[in-house]
Design an enzyme around this catalytic site. Structure first.
Site, PDB file in Angstrom:
ATOM      1  CB  CYS A   1      -0.572  -0.054   0.982  1.00 27.72           C
ATOM      2  SG  CYS A   1      -1.933  -0.991   0.898  1.00 27.72           S
TER       3      CYS A   1
ATOM      4  CD  GLU B   1      -3.765  -5.005  -2.483  1.00 27.27           C
ATOM      5  OE1 GLU B   1      -4.218  -4.365  -1.220  1.00 27.27           O
ATOM      6  OE2 GLU B   1      -3.268  -5.655  -1.880  1.00 27.27           O
TER       7      GLU B   1
END
Length: 843
Positions: free
Chosen positions: A251, A384
């Site tokens: 992330c 993602e």
């Protein structure tokens, strides 16, 4: 890292995991069970898919203090006084420092350099003391520790006294240096006279001085490198023999601003990970707010990652941002000039890794100490992203530029944060249509899901794209979790022609700074230990083999019946109201009804959370901060029924949840409408306390609007209706098969490696056939992992560890009983090789 509610910091408790795995045969945890009978037939005359040396690797992300306070060996926390509330609301520039006298952090033109914004001023007779990480600075008797500081003074000299100590007194002889004139670096070294995990480093000045980059490193780093890695952690990673190293995330790669760290951006502190910020002299590197809630110094940067990959024999696999944020931020940056700059940065990265010393970025690599290329072959763009079309438009820009200048580089795309659903499907369609070489999949699911999905890749298109399984784990660190992952890994190897790369995640966690569970390797400031998952991964990674040998086995008889259970209502960070709940059987006969006119006596506060009360004739949960507020009603034996309810979101972040098939708080289904910050909806199945998504779509919920919900349960088929329209349906009939196997061949030795996972309470009495006339030695080397499924390795106890043995009795057909709850590798040597003792499983 899939930043999803329900996955973040979720660990399956030992008892629930044990119950899940025992439940595959209906036995209670710890209960003795009769052996189950199986067969494994191996066709040693045939060869299956080739397995690349790089198949299993490691995924590194700076989460759980994996860099500063972890793999990066620096012992001083906040060494350059750059901590800021932008990193964490509790931070100040003096976090981790205690001051005596007049000490002040300054941000002005007297700084060390433009990118190192803050520095410390000390008045005469003042001092600062650093407390390190965890309980303090850890030192070992007889070991050397290298100190350095940048200092300047307006006086003719500023004597600095350096002490390393704990509450019991000195840990080493004090050292003295004298700073003179403008900014210069000064060095000293300590030799510890005692062992302590609670050390403190104090710098005292006898005259006014400015200080920055106060540093203390163990001399004994991994490979003895300056600015190096913590030895015990690096050695544990190296012991896996990783085929690749994926870095730096995760992330933190693609969240925040994509601007530079400069005056134009206002020295933006919440930025995506940009590799140029992380190379060169450490005092000139940028600082940044880590997505996971702390500061990252970038002392561990791209050069160190490439070097670590080389040291461990791993293929480097960097990930760069695509200007579309993921991990819940979901924002596409529309700035052609900025996109062009990031594309050029990526081309410069390839030159930094592979370019000759005569090139601009190859020269920088050489100046850092590595004139030879690092041999970059794979590079990933993005991580993602939940906006597949916006991401893919930008991905194509990166890919076109890279392929034009570096056709030898494999450019990897991704499929979003889940194993299925609309984003996943759309991303895969875009990747297939564009003939992308490789797609990165991420998923964190329950042990049940991993046992049910061993065949996931059996049906993938062999024409491509290939799969990089970049992140996966079963939401816990018990041996039961590791067993379910091992069972799944046999399917990865069987499909090695599709799944080319795979890595468990996350890799590292400091036990005092945890944002996510589970993790492969745990540590504090002076100890480290491998989880049960680590031991399992290591066994597979060190015994992969070069090619699959076709094999098949019998399965376990299915014992599942219809979906049964009570009903429930719940919320997550939301206030919602429910009314007119009814349950009828398949013939329409009433089983339950409640309009709440008589209160809520029919309902049980199963989760014990939230503020439930009857208000204006409806059942209202009013606490917007409470998560998983499940209340239940009805009979756990109900089956084949219709559940109807009217639901209204009043306020908060999400929507509402309606549960069915409820056994207890750890075993149920719920229809989660407006979940994940009201970005999507799904049916989630919880088994043994761990969730998995069954179906999902993009439905969002409006506050103040009443929705009519109906759930129709028939056997193991469920159909769901939203305001009279069919929302979706599924049949939950997959078998959580506890007995899995795969066979590979080590071409160098001729060994067959028979890998068997028995994730049940019963021993697996197995007849193994290698084909009539197979020429094999009578003895096989065996490595076994077996433990209670609730067992979990800790710093003080490691119940999950490999045991080596020798099995006598191997032939073209033989019997072997695989222990309950076990992973077993048998290395069977070909007698034709003339080596009858070679090769216990490498552990």
């Amino acid at each position: 890292m899939a930043h999803r509610r329900g996955s973040l910091a979720l660990a399956v408790g030992p008892l629930t995991t044990a119950a899940l795995l025992a439940g595959t045969l209906g036995a209670e945890p710890g209960a003795a069970a009769e052996p189950a009978d199986y067969t494994i037939d191996v066709d040693t005359t045939r060869t299956g898919p080739k397995i690349d040396d790089s198949m299993y690797g490691v995924f590194y992300e700076d989460i759980n203090r994996a860099a500063d306070g972890g793999l990066y060996a620096e012992l001083v926390q906040n060494r350059s006084f750059e901590y800021d509330p932008a990193d964490n609301r509790s931070y100040t520039p003096l976090t981790s420092w205690d001051t005596k006298g007049a000490a002040k952090v300054v941000n002005d033109g007297g700084r060390l350099n433009e990118r190192n914004r803050n520095y410390l001023t000390l008045a005469a007779g003042s001092s600062v003391t650093n407390s390190g990480y965890n309980t303090g600075i850890a030192v070992r008797k007889g070991k050397r520790y290298d100190f350095s500081v940048w200092a300047r003074t307006d006086r003719t000299g500023a004597p600095l006294t350096l002490t390393l100590h704990d509450a019991s007194g000195p840990l080493a002889a004090a050292r003295r240096i004298t700073a003179r004139g403008g900014w210069s670096q000064y060095k000293a070294s300590f030799t510890a006279t005692r062992t302590s995990a609670a050390g403190r480093l104090t710098v005292a000045s006898a005259a006014p001085a400015a200080l920055d980059m106060i540093s203390l490193f163990p001399r004994d780093t991994y490979q003895g490198r300056e600015n190096g890695l913590r030895k015990d952690l690096a050695e544990k990673i190296a012991a896996l023999k990783p085929g690749f190293l994926r870095f730096p995330g995760g992330c933190l790669v693609n969240t925040g601003s994509h601007e530079a760290y400069d005056e134009k951006s206002g020295w933006q502190r919440q930025r995506s990970y940009q590799w140029k910020d992380t190379i060169g002299p450490v005092e000139q590197r940028a600082t940044n707010a880590n997505f996971w809630g702390y500061n990252q110094s970038y002392g561990l940067g791209y050069y160190e990652y490439f070097q670590f990959a080389e040291d461990t024999g791993a293929m480097p696999l960097p990930v760069v941002p695509a200007l579309v944020t993921g991990c819940g931020q979901n924002k596409a940056t529309d700035d052609p000039a900025l996109l062009k700059r990031h594309v050029q940065d990526t081309l410069d990265l390839i030159e930094f890794a592979n370019g000759p010393v005569s090139s601009e970025w190859g020269k920088k690599r050489a100046r850092m100490g590595h004139p030879a290329p690092f041999g970059l072959t794979h590079l990933e763009v993005g991580n993602e992203e939940n906006l597949p079309e916006e991401f893919f438009a930008r991905f194509k820009e990166f890919r076109a530029a890279i392929e034009a200048e570096h056709p030898e580089i494999t450019v990897i795309s991704n499929s979003g944060p889940d194993d299925s659903g609309p984003v996943f499907d759309k991303a895969w369609q875009l990747n297939r249509d564009a003939n992308v070489a490789m797609v990165d999949e991420h998923y964190y699911n329950s042990p049940q899901w991993f046992l049910e999905n061993n065949d996931r890749y059996d049906s993938y298109d062999r024409r491509g794209p290939e799969v990089f399984l970049g992140e996966y784990a079963s939401q816990g660190n018990t041996f039961g979790n590791a067993l379910s992952e091992a069972a799944f890994m046999t399917g990865l190897e069987r499909n090695a022609d599709v799944v080319k790369l795979a890595s468990y995640a996350p890799l590292l966690a400091n036990e005092d700074y945890v944002q996510w569970k589970p993790n492969m390797i745990w540590y504090d400031n002076d100890q480290s230990w491998g989880s049960a998952n680590y031991e399992t991964q290591k066994l597979f990674m060190r015994n992969t083999g070069d090619e699959v040998v076709p094999s098949k086995s019998t399965g376990t008889p299915a014992t599942s019946g219809p979906i049964t259970g009570a009903v429930g209502l719940s919320t997550w960070a939301t206030s919602a109201a429910y009314d007119d709940v009814s349950v009828t059987d398949a013939d329409g006969r009433p089983l339950f009804s409640d309009d709440f006119s008589a209160g809520d006596a029919k309902w049980s506060r199963a989760a014990g959370k939230g503020e439930w009360a009857v208000e204006d004739g409806a059942y209202v949960q009013s606490d917007e901060t409470a998560e998983n507020t499940l209340v239940t009603a009805g009979d756990k034996g109900w089956q084949d029924y219709d559940l109807k309810v009217r639901a209204t979101k009043k306020s908060g972040k999400e929507g509402f949840m309606v549960a069915f098939g409820v056994k207890d708080t750890g075993n149920h289904y719920w229809w989660n409408l407006g979940g994940w910050n009201n970005t999507q909806s799904a049916v989630e199945k919880t088994t043994g306390g761990a969730k998995q998504t069954v179906i999902q779509d993009s439905t969002r919920i409006e506050a103040g609007r009443a929705y009519d919900l109906r759930v129709e349960v028939r056997g193991r088929q469920v159909t769901l209706y939203l305001d009279g329209e069919k929302w979706g349906s599924f049949t939950d009939d997959r078998t959580a098969e506890p007995f899995r196997q795969v066979v590979t061949r080590d071409k160098a030795t001729g060994d067959l490696i028979v890998k068997v996972v028995n994730a049940q309470a019963a021993p697996a009495r197995t007849k193994v056939g290698l084909g009539r006339g197979a020429k094999v030695a009578p003895k096989a080397r065996v490595t076994t992992l077996t433990a209670d499924p609730a067992a979990e390795n800790t710093k003080d106890n490691a119940p999950v560890k490999p045991v080596d043995s020798v099995f006598t009795g191997v032939g073209d057909s033989f019997s072997y009983t695989f222990p309950a709850h076990s992973v077993t590798f048998l290395r069977i040597t070909s007698s034709a090789s003339g080596n009858t003792t070679h090769g216990k499983a490498d552990r």
